[in-house]
Write a protein that holds these residues in place. Structure first.
Motif, PDB file in Angstrom:
ATOM      1  N   TYR A  70       0.843  -1.206   0.000  1.00  0.00           N
ATOM      2  CA  TYR A  70       0.000   0.000   0.000  1.00  0.00           C
ATOM      3  C   TYR A  70       0.875   1.251   0.000  1.00  0.00           C
ATOM      4  O   TYR A  70       0.536   2.270  -0.591  1.00  0.00           O
ATOM      5  CB  TYR A  70      -0.949  -0.011   1.201  1.00  0.00           C
ATOM      6  CG  TYR A  70      -1.890   1.175   1.239  1.00  0.00           C
ATOM      7  CD1 TYR A  70      -3.031   1.202   0.431  1.00  0.00           C
ATOM      8  CD2 TYR A  70      -1.631   2.274   2.060  1.00  0.00           C
ATOM      9  CE1 TYR A  70      -3.881   2.294   0.445  1.00  0.00           C
ATOM     10  CE2 TYR A  70      -2.477   3.365   2.082  1.00  0.00           C
ATOM     11  CZ  TYR A  70      -3.603   3.375   1.274  1.00  0.00           C
ATOM     12  OH  TYR A  70      -4.446   4.466   1.283  1.00  0.00           O
ATOM     13  N   TYR A  71       2.033   1.165   0.678  1.00  0.00           N
ATOM     14  CA  TYR A  71       2.938   2.323   0.790  1.00  0.00           C
ATOM     15  C   TYR A  71       4.138   2.212  -0.141  1.00  0.00           C
ATOM     16  O   TYR A  71       4.960   3.107  -0.196  1.00  0.00           O
ATOM     17  CB  TYR A  71       3.420   2.477   2.237  1.00  0.00           C
ATOM     18  CG  TYR A  71       2.332   2.902   3.182  1.00  0.00           C
ATOM     19  CD1 TYR A  71       1.905   4.228   3.222  1.00  0.00           C
ATOM     20  CD2 TYR A  71       1.713   1.988   4.025  1.00  0.00           C
ATOM     21  CE1 TYR A  71       0.902   4.625   4.084  1.00  0.00           C
ATOM     22  CE2 TYR A  71       0.701   2.376   4.889  1.00  0.00           C
ATOM     23  CZ  TYR A  71       0.304   3.699   4.918  1.00  0.00           C
ATOM     24  OH  TYR A  71      -0.694   4.093   5.766  1.00  0.00           O
ATOM     25  N   LYS A  72       4.250   1.075  -0.815  1.00  0.00           N
ATOM     26  CA  LYS A  72       5.360   0.827  -1.751  1.00  0.00           C
ATOM     27  C   LYS A  72       6.735   1.088  -1.125  1.00  0.00           C
ATOM     28  O   LYS A  72       7.572   1.790  -1.674  1.00  0.00           O
ATOM     29  CB  LYS A  72       5.178   1.673  -3.027  1.00  0.00           C
ATOM     30  CG  LYS A  72       3.867   1.340  -3.722  1.00  0.00           C
ATOM     31  CD  LYS A  72       3.697   2.097  -5.025  1.00  0.00           C
ATOM     32  CE  LYS A  72       2.455   1.654  -5.771  1.00  0.00           C
ATOM     33  NZ  LYS A  72       1.209   1.731  -4.963  1.00  0.00           N
ATOM     34  N   ASN A  73       6.949   0.505   0.048  1.00  0.00           N
ATOM     35  CA  ASN A  73       8.266   0.628   0.706  1.00  0.00           C
ATOM     36  C   ASN A  73       9.340  -0.005  -0.166  1.00  0.00           C
ATOM     37  O   ASN A  73       9.074  -0.985  -0.860  1.00  0.00           O
ATOM     38  CB  ASN A  73       8.257  -0.119   2.049  1.00  0.00           C
ATOM     39  CG  ASN A  73       7.479   0.617   3.119  1.00  0.00           C
ATOM     40  OD1 ASN A  73       6.956   1.699   2.897  1.00  0.00           O
ATOM     41  ND2 ASN A  73       7.394   0.001   4.287  1.00  0.00           N
ATOM     42  N   THR A  74      10.551   0.528  -0.083  1.00  0.00           N
ATOM     43  CA  THR A  74      11.651  -0.080  -0.846  1.00  0.00           C
ATOM     44  C   THR A  74      12.472  -0.986   0.065  1.00  0.00           C
ATOM     45  O   THR A  74      13.271  -1.781  -0.399  1.00  0.00           O
ATOM     46  CB  THR A  74      12.560   0.992  -1.466  1.00  0.00           C
ATOM     47  OG1 THR A  74      12.931   1.901  -0.439  1.00  0.00           O
ATOM     48  CG2 THR A  74      11.827   1.737  -2.574  1.00  0.00           C
ATOM     49  N   LYS A  75      12.275  -0.821   1.391  1.00  0.00           N
ATOM     50  CA  LYS A  75      12.978  -1.691   2.347  1.00  0.00           C
ATOM     51  C   LYS A  75      11.995  -2.630   3.001  1.00  0.00           C
ATOM     52  O   LYS A  75      10.891  -2.217   3.369  1.00  0.00           O
ATOM     53  CB  LYS A  75      13.643  -0.837   3.432  1.00  0.00           C
ATOM     54  CG  LYS A  75      15.085  -0.563   3.129  1.00  0.00           C
ATOM     55  CD  LYS A  75      15.803  -0.006   4.338  1.00  0.00           C
ATOM     56  CE  LYS A  75      17.183   0.458   3.935  1.00  0.00           C
ATOM     57  NZ  LYS A  75      17.637   1.592   4.724  1.00  0.00           N
ATOM     58  N   ASN A 108      -2.232  -5.037  -1.695  1.00  0.00           N
ATOM     59  CA  ASN A 108      -2.426  -3.608  -1.904  1.00  0.00           C
ATOM     60  C   ASN A 108      -3.908  -3.309  -1.661  1.00  0.00           C
ATOM     61  O   ASN A 108      -4.730  -4.217  -1.731  1.00  0.00           O
ATOM     62  CB  ASN A 108      -2.026  -3.238  -3.329  1.00  0.00           C
ATOM     63  CG  ASN A 108      -1.716  -1.762  -3.445  1.00  0.00           C
ATOM     64  OD1 ASN A 108      -2.012  -0.981  -2.542  1.00  0.00           O
ATOM     65  ND2 ASN A 108      -1.133  -1.376  -4.553  1.00  0.00           N
ATOM     66  N   PHE A 109      -4.247  -2.082  -1.356  1.00  0.00           N
ATOM     67  CA  PHE A 109      -5.646  -1.732  -1.090  1.00  0.00           C
ATOM     68  C   PHE A 109      -6.003  -0.440  -1.809  1.00  0.00           C
ATOM     69  O   PHE A 109      -5.129   0.373  -2.095  1.00  0.00           O
ATOM     70  CB  PHE A 109      -5.866  -1.569   0.426  1.00  0.00           C
ATOM     71  CG  PHE A 109      -5.729  -2.858   1.186  1.00  0.00           C
ATOM     72  CD1 PHE A 109      -6.806  -3.721   1.339  1.00  0.00           C
ATOM     73  CD2 PHE A 109      -4.501  -3.228   1.735  1.00  0.00           C
ATOM     74  CE1 PHE A 109      -6.669  -4.922   2.029  1.00  0.00           C
ATOM     75  CE2 PHE A 109      -4.356  -4.430   2.420  1.00  0.00           C
ATOM     76  CZ  PHE A 109      -5.447  -5.280   2.566  1.00  0.00           C
ATOM     77  N   SER A 114      -9.755   0.472   3.781  1.00  0.00           N
ATOM     78  CA  SER A 114      -9.776  -0.987   3.551  1.00  0.00           C
ATOM     79  C   SER A 114      -8.519  -1.648   4.113  1.00  0.00           C
ATOM     80  O   SER A 114      -8.573  -2.796   4.551  1.00  0.00           O
ATOM     81  CB  SER A 114     -10.027  -1.350   2.088  1.00  0.00           C
ATOM     82  OG  SER A 114      -9.393  -0.499   1.229  1.00  0.00           O
ATOM     83  N   LEU A 115      -7.379  -0.927   4.117  1.00  0.00           N
ATOM     84  CA  LEU A 115      -6.172  -1.466   4.772  1.00  0.00           C
ATOM     85  C   LEU A 115      -6.445  -1.648   6.268  1.00  0.00           C
ATOM     86  O   LEU A 115      -6.187  -2.706   6.835  1.00  0.00           O
ATOM     87  CB  LEU A 115      -4.963  -0.533   4.552  1.00  0.00           C
ATOM     88  CG  LEU A 115      -3.704  -0.839   5.374  1.00  0.00           C
ATOM     89  CD1 LEU A 115      -3.111  -2.209   5.021  1.00  0.00           C
ATOM     90  CD2 LEU A 115      -2.629   0.241   5.187  1.00  0.00           C
ATOM     91  N   ILE A 116      -7.041  -0.603   6.872  1.00  0.00           N
ATOM     92  CA  ILE A 116      -7.320  -0.677   8.315  1.00  0.00           C
ATOM     93  C   ILE A 116      -8.290  -1.815   8.636  1.00  0.00           C
ATOM     94  O   ILE A 116      -8.052  -2.577   9.575  1.00  0.00           O
ATOM     95  CB  ILE A 116      -7.900   0.670   8.839  1.00  0.00           C
ATOM     96  CG1 ILE A 116      -6.862   1.776   8.684  1.00  0.00           C
ATOM     97  CG2 ILE A 116      -8.335   0.549  10.301  1.00  0.00           C
ATOM     98  CD1 ILE A 116      -7.388   3.172   8.942  1.00  0.00           C
ATOM     99  N   SER A 117      -9.344  -1.977   7.820  1.00  0.00           N
ATOM    100  CA  SER A 117     -10.291  -3.051   8.183  1.00  0.00           C
ATOM    101  C   SER A 117      -9.673  -4.421   7.952  1.00  0.00           C
ATOM    102  O   SER A 117      -9.977  -5.362   8.693  1.00  0.00           O
ATOM    103  CB  SER A 117     -11.661  -2.891   7.537  1.00  0.00           C
ATOM    104  OG  SER A 117     -11.535  -2.781   6.170  1.00  0.00           O
ATOM    105  N   ALA A 118      -8.767  -4.549   6.971  1.00  0.00           N
ATOM    106  CA  ALA A 118      -8.064  -5.832   6.792  1.00  0.00           C
ATOM    107  C   ALA A 118      -7.217  -6.134   8.030  1.00  0.00           C
ATOM    108  O   ALA A 118      -7.227  -7.263   8.544  1.00  0.00           O
ATOM    109  CB  ALA A 118      -7.189  -5.789   5.546  1.00  0.00           C
ATOM    110  N   ILE A 119      -6.513  -5.119   8.536  1.00  0.00           N
ATOM    111  CA  ILE A 119      -5.658  -5.334   9.718  1.00  0.00           C
ATOM    112  C   ILE A 119      -6.522  -5.696  10.929  1.00  0.00           C
ATOM    113  O   ILE A 119      -6.186  -6.602  11.695  1.00  0.00           O
ATOM    114  CB  ILE A 119      -4.764  -4.097  10.005  1.00  0.00           C
ATOM    115  CG1 ILE A 119      -3.830  -3.819   8.821  1.00  0.00           C
ATOM    116  CG2 ILE A 119      -3.955  -4.322  11.285  1.00  0.00           C
ATOM    117  CD1 ILE A 119      -2.944  -2.588   8.963  1.00  0.00           C
ATOM    118  N   GLN A 120      -7.664  -5.012  11.067  1.00  0.00           N
ATOM    119  CA  GLN A 120      -8.550  -5.344  12.196  1.00  0.00           C
ATOM    120  C   GLN A 120      -9.079  -6.775  12.095  1.00  0.00           C
ATOM    121  O   GLN A 120      -9.193  -7.468  13.099  1.00  0.00           O
ATOM    122  CB  GLN A 120      -9.691  -4.321  12.288  1.00  0.00           C
ATOM    123  CG  GLN A 120      -9.187  -3.024  12.909  1.00  0.00           C
ATOM    124  CD  GLN A 120     -10.132  -1.848  12.724  1.00  0.00           C
ATOM    125  OE1 GLN A 120     -11.069  -1.922  11.916  1.00  0.00           O
ATOM    126  NE2 GLN A 120      -9.889  -0.772  13.444  1.00  0.00           N
TER     127      GLN A 120
END
Ligand SMILES: Cc1cc2nc3c(=O)[nH]c(=O)nc-3n(C[C@H](O)[C@H](O)[C@H](O)COP(=O)(O)O)c2cc1C
Ligand SMILES: Nc1ncnc2c1ncn2[C@@H]1O[C@H](COP(=O)(O)OP(=O)(O)O)[C@@H](O)[C@H]1O
Ligand SMILES: [Mg+2]
Length: 155
Positions: A70-75, A108-109, A114-120
């Motif tokens: 979702y944040y496209k981190n590189t690390k 990805n969301f 939708s990211l938050i509800s997936a984590i919940q």
């Protein structure tokens, strides 16, 4: 996953400061060194297990390993959310984790909601699965018997 349960500990470092705390889901981030030492076949994704801070109590947790699409981190990061309300932050302290099971791959969301509800959803699922006897027994593992720090103002 051949390597489960997987035990590891490391110092809690600052993450990207994206304010997961503001979302109600703070995640204690591990330093790169811990992540680099993960067995090569521990795939990225969302896992659950047990965690303690220093020599504190053992609590249920969920942990995300990967690049946070979702944040496209590189690390690659490894972030643990502990299902417990702490009085204060514990940056710099040692976090002990026992990963006991796998939930799902990272996704990805379309929206933050939708990211938050997936984590919940992950948190609720983890709470349920950790009540199974095969998982409950790991809460008592010797790994978590970290000695209380020595009292320094006595003798
Ligand atoms: C249980 C759990 C599941 C997660 N699932 C995903 C996911 O599927 N996709 C994603 O991009 N990030 C996922 N994340 C990571 C969040 O995006 C991350 O915690 C957030 O970026 C905060 O990062 P920070 O600690 O660096 O501030 C998950 C985090 C947790 C605790
Ligand atoms: N229940 C909890 N689970 C994980 N971290 C927590 C919890 N309660 C407080 N914290 C603190 O919040 C910090 C993580 O907050 P977060 O918003 O993810 O910031 P960062 O981007 O620095 O990781 C942790 O390092 C820890 O000190
Ligand atoms: Mg974090």
């Amino acid at each position: 996953m051949r390597h489960l349960p997987y035990f590891c500990r490391g110092q809690v470092v600052r993450g990207f400061g994206r304010g997961s705390k503001q979302l109600g889901i703070p995640t204690a981030n591990f330093p790169e060194q811990v992540i680099d030492n993960l067995p090569a076949d521990v795939s990225t994704g969302i896992y659950y297990g047990w965690a303690s801070v220093g020599s504190g109590d053992v609590h249920k947790m969920v942990v995300s390993i990967g690049w946070n699409p979702y944040y496209k981190n590189t690390k690659k990061s490894m972030e643990t959310h502990i299902m417990h309300t702490f009085k204060e932050d514990f940056y710099g302290e040692i976090l002990n984790v026992a990963i006991v099971g796998y939930l799902r791959p990272e996704k990805n969301f379309d929206s933050l909601e939708s990211l938050i509800s997936a984590i919940q959803g992950d948190i609720e699922e983890a709470k349920k699965r950790l009540d199974l006897p095969e998982h409950l027994k790991l809460k008592e593992d010797n790994f978590f018997q970290v000695p209380k720090s020595k009292i320094m103002n006595g003798h």
